[in-house]
Design an enzyme around this catalytic site. Structure first.
Site, mmCIF file in Angstrom:
data_model
loop_
_atom_site.group_PDB
_atom_site.id
_atom_site.type_symbol
_atom_site.label_atom_id
_atom_site.label_comp_id
_atom_site.label_asym_id
_atom_site.label_seq_id
_atom_site.Cartn_x
_atom_site.Cartn_y
_atom_site.Cartn_z
ATOM 1 C CD GLU A 68 -2.795 1.067 2.500
ATOM 2 O OE1 GLU A 68 -3.897 1.627 2.465
ATOM 3 O OE2 GLU A 68 -2.352 0.504 3.517
ATOM 4 C CE LYS A 140 -7.927 0.783 3.290
ATOM 5 N NZ LYS A 140 -6.838 1.519 3.995
ATOM 6 C CB CYS A 181 -4.353 -1.789 4.206
ATOM 7 S SG CYS A 181 -3.475 -1.494 5.759
#
Length: 305
Positions: A68, A140, A181
């Site tokens: 990331e 995300k 993440c």
């Protein structure tokens, strides 16, 4: 020198041996491309990790995974929004050229994609194929808005707009499920990737976990996602202290469909790479011996409730 040109020029040695096998490499970047934007003497001192990336290519790597925020980590709130670019901008296009020149697939996790206005961006996971084409991108969904005990307050939503689509992409390595993440804490996303979207082989989890949360939960969550989906999990992680405010846990890791760790660096803060073979027959063997897809009940329960 611009970030795209500098990062690409450092990574070009990958090309020499990139196409020799169907291997997957997971790269730990301790400030690699992330620190190059303000390229001064400190950034130049990090070239060593890129040399190790070249060694990964010599091992026959065909798919290279970055963590990331691989392209930039700011020291102040809002800095990443200022440098955000569209996917057809110069940074991403340079990585497309790199993939083509290297005949290598790239997983670029957590790219600062320009948002709908000047005060927001998307945290975007991009897959580029070995011909240099963007095959897929995932924004995300779960944003990191938390007060980490003993650490600091994070509010990703101040500058980032959440995505709203689940994404898979077919590749020579199987059907990939894309996440980023903090998504790792939401098993329903991974269940959907496996059972609704038929992710076959790999769940990609590029991350920059905090030191506190990483110590407590990183490996446990990754192994759980692998076991419950019967997929390979590849988690490329940022590592070490980026600035006075931010430190990442590290511990890049590759896990097989049985939940076994099959590759990781010697310690969580090492720079370098880990390499593993993706074996499609192992996925099928695990799923055949323990056919959880046939035993699942919740789909039918939800439909009748």
């Amino acid at each position: 020198m611009a970030l795209a040109s500098l990062a690409a020029s450092l990574l070009l040695p990958i090309a020499a041996a990139a196409a020799r096998s169907r291997r997957v490499s997971l790269v730990r970047c301790r400030g690699m491309a992330s620190s190059l934007l303000g390229a001064g003497l400190a950034a130049a001192g990090r070239v060593g990790v890129v040399q190790m990336t070249s060694e990964a290519a010599s091992a026959g790597v065909k798919f290279l995974c970055f963590p990331e925020v691989f392209s930039f980590i700011g020291s102040k709130d809002g800095e990443s929004v200022k440098i955000a670019e569209p996917l057809d901008g110069p940074i991403m296009q340079r990585y497309c050229s790199l993939a083509k020149e290297s005949s290598m697939w790239l997983s670029l996790g957590g790219f600062q994609e320009k948002g709908l206005d000047d005060s927001h961006q998307y945290n975007t996971h991009v897959i580029i194929d070995d011909s240099g084409e963007i095959r897929s991108s995932y924004r995300k969904i779960h944003l990191f808005d938390v007060d980490v005990p003993g650490n600091m307050v994070y509010k990703e939503s101040r500058f980032t707009t959440a995505g709203d689509s689940i994404v898979t992409v077919d590749t020579p390595f199987g059907r990939l499920g894309l996440t980023v993440c903090y998504d790792l804490r939401f098993p329903e996303l991974y269940q959907c990737l496996r059972f609704k979207h038929q992710a076959q082989v790999v769940l990609l989890v590029p991350s920059a976990f905090t030191k506190v949360t990483g110590e407590a939960h990183w490996e446990i969550l990754l192994r759980a996602r692998a076991i419950e989906t019967q997929c390979y999990v590849i988690a490329a992680a940022q590592a070490g202290k980026h600035n006075e405010k931010r430190e990442s846990y590290g511990d890049s890791i590759i896990i097989d469909p049985w939940g076994t760790v099959i590759a990781r660096l010697p310690d969580r803060l090492s720079t370098g790479f880990a390499v593993a073979d993706i074996d499609l027959s192992k996925v099928e063997a695990v799923r055949t011996k323990m056919p959880i897809s046939e035993h699942r009940k919740f789909d039918s329960i939800w439909k009748t409730s």
